[in-house]
Design a protein around this motif. Structure first.
Motif, PDB file in Angstrom:
ATOM      1  N   PHE A  95     -36.661 -19.937  38.961  1.00 43.25           N
ATOM      2  CA  PHE A  95     -37.877 -20.920  39.017  1.00 43.25           C
ATOM      3  C   PHE A  95     -38.822 -20.287  37.995  1.00 43.25           C
ATOM      4  CE2 PHE A  95     -39.510 -16.638  41.326  1.00 43.25           C
ATOM      5  CZ  PHE A  95     -40.684 -16.576  40.451  1.00 43.25           C
ATOM      6  N   ALA A  96     -39.481 -21.132  37.331  1.00 41.46           N
ATOM      7  CA  ALA A  96     -39.985 -21.480  36.543  1.00 41.46           C
ATOM      8  C   ALA A  96     -41.977 -20.888  36.450  1.00 41.46           C
ATOM      9  CB  ALA A  96     -40.124 -22.367  34.874  1.00 41.46           C
ATOM     10  N   ALA A  97     -42.615 -20.372  35.363  1.00 43.92           N
ATOM     11  CA  ALA A  97     -44.556 -20.183  36.059  1.00 43.92           C
ATOM     12  C   ALA A  97     -44.911 -20.197  34.740  1.00 43.92           C
ATOM     13  CB  ALA A  97     -44.178 -19.457  37.049  1.00 43.92           C
ATOM     14  N   PRO A  98     -45.941 -20.705  34.382  1.00 44.43           N
ATOM     15  CA  PRO A  98     -46.237 -20.804  33.712  1.00 44.43           C
ATOM     16  C   PRO A  98     -47.407 -19.135  33.194  1.00 44.43           C
ATOM     17  CG  PRO A  98     -47.444 -22.626  34.627  1.00 44.43           C
ATOM     18  CD  PRO A  98     -46.496 -21.483  35.167  1.00 44.43           C
ATOM     19  N   SER A  99     -47.550 -18.452  32.374  1.00 47.69           N
ATOM     20  CA  SER A  99     -47.561 -17.274  32.194  1.00 47.69           C
ATOM     21  C   SER A  99     -48.545 -17.085  30.735  1.00 47.69           C
ATOM     22  CB  SER A  99     -46.626 -16.110  31.867  1.00 47.69           C
ATOM     23  OG  SER A  99     -45.477 -16.543  30.433  1.00 47.69           O
ATOM     24  N   VAL A 100     -49.440 -15.600  30.516  1.00 42.62           N
ATOM     25  CA  VAL A 100     -49.714 -15.207  29.539  1.00 42.62           C
ATOM     26  C   VAL A 100     -49.380 -13.845  29.505  1.00 42.62           C
ATOM     27  CG1 VAL A 100     -52.041 -14.104  28.886  1.00 42.62           C
ATOM     28  CG2 VAL A 100     -51.929 -16.269  30.405  1.00 42.62           C
ATOM     29  N   THR A 101     -49.024 -13.088  28.511  1.00 42.08           N
ATOM     30  CA  THR A 101     -48.720 -11.458  28.225  1.00 42.08           C
ATOM     31  C   THR A 101     -49.032 -11.399  27.015  1.00 42.08           C
ATOM     32  OG1 THR A 101     -46.059 -12.784  28.665  1.00 42.08           O
ATOM     33  CG2 THR A 101     -46.392 -10.660  26.963  1.00 42.08           C
ATOM     34  N   LEU A 102     -50.165  -9.911  27.146  1.00 44.37           N
ATOM     35  CA  LEU A 102     -50.032  -9.134  26.577  1.00 44.37           C
ATOM     36  C   LEU A 102     -49.322  -7.780  26.528  1.00 44.37           C
ATOM     37  CD1 LEU A 102     -53.994  -9.327  28.694  1.00 44.37           C
ATOM     38  CD2 LEU A 102     -53.388 -10.699  26.828  1.00 44.37           C
ATOM     39  N   ALA A 103     -49.934  -7.202  25.301  1.00 44.69           N
ATOM     40  CA  ALA A 103     -48.837  -6.612  24.360  1.00 44.69           C
ATOM     41  C   ALA A 103     -49.447  -5.881  23.173  1.00 44.69           C
ATOM     42  CB  ALA A 103     -47.890  -7.539  23.798  1.00 44.69           C
ATOM     43  N   GLY A 104     -49.310  -4.459  23.058  1.00 45.68           N
ATOM     44  CA  GLY A 104     -49.899  -3.876  22.486  1.00 45.68           C
ATOM     45  C   GLY A 104     -48.582  -2.751  21.368  1.00 45.68           C
ATOM     46  N   GLY A 105     -49.477  -2.197  20.217  1.00 41.23           N
ATOM     47  CA  GLY A 105     -48.364  -1.251  19.490  1.00 41.23           C
ATOM     48  C   GLY A 105     -48.611  -0.371  19.065  1.00 41.23           C
ATOM     49  N   LEU A 106     -47.463   0.671  18.798  1.00 42.06           N
ATOM     50  CA  LEU A 106     -48.202   1.161  17.288  1.00 42.06           C
ATOM     51  C   LEU A 106     -46.461   1.698  16.437  1.00 42.06           C
ATOM     52  CD1 LEU A 106     -47.092   4.579  17.685  1.00 42.06           C
ATOM     53  CD2 LEU A 106     -49.048   4.454  19.777  1.00 42.06           C
ATOM     54  N   ARG A 107     -46.766   2.325  15.349  1.00 48.90           N
ATOM     55  CA  ARG A 107     -45.971   2.441  14.239  1.00 48.90           C
ATOM     56  C   ARG A 107     -46.509   3.542  14.007  1.00 48.90           C
ATOM     57  NH1 ARG A 107     -42.552  -0.724   9.765  1.00 48.90           N
ATOM     58  NH2 ARG A 107     -41.564  -0.995  11.193  1.00 48.90           N
ATOM     59  N   TRP A 108     -45.019   4.682  13.381  1.00 53.13           N
ATOM     60  CA  TRP A 108     -45.706   5.720  12.543  1.00 53.13           C
ATOM     61  C   TRP A 108     -44.771   5.641  11.960  1.00 53.13           C
ATOM     62  CZ3 TRP A 108     -43.219  10.935  13.706  1.00 53.13           C
ATOM     63  CH2 TRP A 108     -43.887  11.552  13.190  1.00 53.13           C
ATOM     64  N   GLN A 109     -44.950   6.482  10.114  1.00 51.24           N
ATOM     65  CA  GLN A 109     -43.693   6.229   8.922  1.00 51.24           C
ATOM     66  C   GLN A 109     -43.618   7.310   8.312  1.00 51.24           C
ATOM     67  OE1 GLN A 109     -44.190   2.604   6.279  1.00 51.24           O
ATOM     68  NE2 GLN A 109     -42.072   3.749   5.486  1.00 51.24           N
ATOM     69  N   PRO A 110     -43.103   8.553   9.132  1.00 47.29           N
ATOM     70  CA  PRO A 110     -43.031   9.852   8.590  1.00 47.29           C
ATOM     71  C   PRO A 110     -42.891  10.486   7.454  1.00 47.29           C
ATOM     72  CG  PRO A 110     -41.193   9.542  10.866  1.00 47.29           C
ATOM     73  CD  PRO A 110     -42.254   8.159  10.292  1.00 47.29           C
ATOM     74  N   SER A 111     -42.127   8.865   6.890  1.00 46.85           N
ATOM     75  CA  SER A 111     -41.390   8.985   5.803  1.00 46.85           C
ATOM     76  C   SER A 111     -40.827   7.783   5.303  1.00 46.85           C
ATOM     77  CB  SER A 111     -40.587  10.120   5.600  1.00 46.85           C
ATOM     78  OG  SER A 111     -39.043   9.663   5.994  1.00 46.85           O
ATOM     79  N   GLU A 112     -40.453   7.864   3.452  1.00 53.04           N
ATOM     80  CA  GLU A 112     -41.007   6.665   2.951  1.00 53.04           C
ATOM     81  C   GLU A 112     -40.128   5.681   3.796  1.00 53.04           C
ATOM     82  OE1 GLU A 112     -42.063   3.420   0.756  1.00 53.04           O
ATOM     83  OE2 GLU A 112     -43.188   5.230   0.979  1.00 53.04           O
ATOM     84  N   GLY A 113     -38.659   6.354   3.900  1.00 55.66           N
ATOM     85  CA  GLY A 113     -37.227   5.006   4.852  1.00 55.66           C
ATOM     86  C   GLY A 113     -37.779   5.086   5.951  1.00 55.66           C
ATOM     87  N   VAL A 114     -38.037   5.989   6.676  1.00 56.12           N
ATOM     88  CA  VAL A 114     -38.261   5.494   8.612  1.00 56.12           C
ATOM     89  C   VAL A 114     -40.036   4.901   9.233  1.00 56.12           C
ATOM     90  CG1 VAL A 114     -38.124   7.828   9.821  1.00 56.12           C
ATOM     91  CG2 VAL A 114     -36.929   8.292   8.310  1.00 56.12           C
TER      92      VAL A 114
END
Length: 163
Positions: A95-114
């Protein structure tokens, strides 16, 4: 007729100095595409009933990323999905249904290439009420309600290797 099309557009804005906005609109042109047979009718009653879509599926998304200090950013957003499936499409097998998605995230860049990313999303599907005419039942007619929730969590590492 066999393959649905997709029209997608989006844009992003950087608001100096620390905020970025993203917007997206997607139109799944799936109304005219063949959807096959209803799974329940096929596998339970051994009869064929085609599945149909009344309206094309649309998605509307908005995201915001905030980077308060160097090497850290936080994001949140939402996605609104409106399906256009006909009741012939629905069954307890699929089956398929209308939906609402909520999301959150974070990013940490400990060094220039990571960079290390983590994210969470929660999708709420609107319940779909479907009426069946079942020749094997005395009353013949009954209804079912289909709905669900979905939770997701992800962690990733991005490596930028030198050229």
């Amino acid at each position: 007729e066999e393959l649905p099309a997709l029209f997608a557009c989006g844009t992003g804005f950087r608001l100096p100095p620390k905020v970025e906005l993203q917007f997206s609109y997607n139109l799944h042109v799936d109304k005219g595409a063949r959807q096959g047979n209803n799974f329940r009718d096929l596998y339970v009653y051994d009869r064929l009933r085609k599945r149909y879509i009344d309206r094309n599926t649309t998605e509307l998304a908005l995201g915001v990323e905030y980077a308060p200090v160097a090497r850290w950013s936080f994001s949140f957003g939402g996605l609104l999905t409106q399906t256009g499936v006909h009741s012939s499409y629905q069954s307890d097998f699929s089956f398929a249904a209308p939906s609402v998605t909520l999301a959150g995230g974070l990013r940490w860049q400990p060094s220039e290439g990571v960079a290390i990313d983590a994210g969470y999303n929660h999708t709420l599907f609107r319940n779909q009420q479907v009426v069946f005419n079942d020749p094997d039942l005395f009353a013949g007619k009954y209804s079912e309600s289909y709905g669900r929730r979905s939770l997701g969590f992800a962690v990733g590492v991005t490596l930028h290797l030198p050229d």
